[in-house]
Motif scaffolding. Sequence first.
Motif, PDB file in Angstrom:
ATOM      1  N   UNK A  18     -43.224  37.646 -58.775  1.00 22.71           N
ATOM      2  CA  UNK A  18     -42.828  38.199 -57.348  1.00 22.71           C
ATOM      3  C   UNK A  18     -43.247  37.365 -56.338  1.00 22.71           C
ATOM      4  N   UNK A  19     -44.683  37.241 -56.399  1.00 25.81           N
ATOM      5  CA  UNK A  19     -45.190  36.543 -55.166  1.00 25.81           C
ATOM      6  C   UNK A  19     -45.007  35.071 -54.975  1.00 25.81           C
ATOM      7  N   UNK A  20     -44.730  34.177 -55.792  1.00 27.48           N
ATOM      8  CA  UNK A  20     -44.325  32.835 -55.831  1.00 27.48           C
ATOM      9  C   UNK A  20     -42.859  32.605 -55.757  1.00 27.48           C
ATOM     10  N   UNK A  21     -42.081  33.550 -56.511  1.00 26.06           N
ATOM     11  CA  UNK A  21     -40.376  33.062 -56.534  1.00 26.06           C
ATOM     12  C   UNK A  21     -39.647  34.263 -55.557  1.00 26.06           C
ATOM     13  N   UNK A  22     -40.516  35.289 -55.213  1.00 17.84           N
ATOM     14  CA  UNK A  22     -39.793  36.254 -54.466  1.00 17.84           C
ATOM     15  C   UNK A  22     -38.722  37.262 -55.414  1.00 17.84           C
ATOM     16  N   UNK A  23     -39.181  37.187 -56.576  1.00 21.49           N
ATOM     17  CA  UNK A  23     -38.560  38.008 -57.490  1.00 21.49           C
ATOM     18  C   UNK A  23     -38.797  39.381 -57.572  1.00 21.49           C
ATOM     19  N   UNK A  24     -37.888  40.324 -57.729  1.00 25.79           N
ATOM     20  CA  UNK A  24     -38.395  41.997 -57.807  1.00 25.79           C
ATOM     21  C   UNK A  24     -38.676  42.281 -59.085  1.00 25.79           C
ATOM     22  N   UNK A  25     -40.065  42.858 -59.425  1.00 26.26           N
ATOM     23  CA  UNK A  25     -40.364  43.096 -60.714  1.00 26.26           C
ATOM     24  C   UNK A  25     -39.470  44.037 -61.356  1.00 26.26           C
ATOM     25  N   UNK A  26     -38.961  45.069 -60.507  1.00 27.10           N
ATOM     26  CA  UNK A  26     -38.120  45.942 -61.238  1.00 27.10           C
ATOM     27  C   UNK A  26     -36.698  45.437 -61.838  1.00 27.10           C
ATOM     28  N   UNK A  27     -36.315  44.382 -61.132  1.00 24.95           N
ATOM     29  CA  UNK A  27     -35.069  43.717 -61.713  1.00 24.95           C
ATOM     30  C   UNK A  27     -35.355  42.800 -62.654  1.00 24.95           C
ATOM     31  N   UNK A  28     -36.626  42.081 -62.904  1.00 17.43           N
ATOM     32  CA  UNK A  28     -37.013  41.277 -64.143  1.00 17.43           C
ATOM     33  C   UNK A  28     -37.137  42.398 -65.263  1.00 17.43           C
TER      34      UNK A  28
END
Length: 148
Positions: free
Chosen positions: A27-37
């Motif tokens: 989330x913090x380093x790749x700007x991925x959404x945890x809910x989408x992960x």
Amino acid sequence: MKWQANSFWHFSGQVYKSHKMLCLHLQDHYQLNVNLILVGLYLNQSNTRLSQDDWRCLIDSIADSDQQIKQLREQRRAIKAQNKDYTELLAIELNQEKKQQKLIINQLNKLNPATKNQPDNLKYYCLAQGLELDSWLIRQIAQFNNSN
């Protein structure tokens, strides 16, 4: 298949507990959404794969919600953990995360995902986000896929 928000919420709690640090790093380093992960892992368990276009639809469907959650997260992180407001903001943020999961499931139920033996949804999510799959990210995706 009709996806259920409560089932996804329960699954998410279990997986997040085991992989919290990795989720937060992505989330913090790749700007991925945890809910989408988490939905990617959830779909992997049923051998269901989303295309990059499907991922883009999911990403677009939660854009407003995602911005609200990011603002809450920034406010919460700015407050010290001992502060009463921190706990209140955390509860509000968690409630927004749950609402976002419902948005994801509602959008998912509108899509027609493919059934695959090895769906690898996290790879397709990263590609839909425009990320290059560097060796570290590939290893993390494999770790997620092998542990669930």
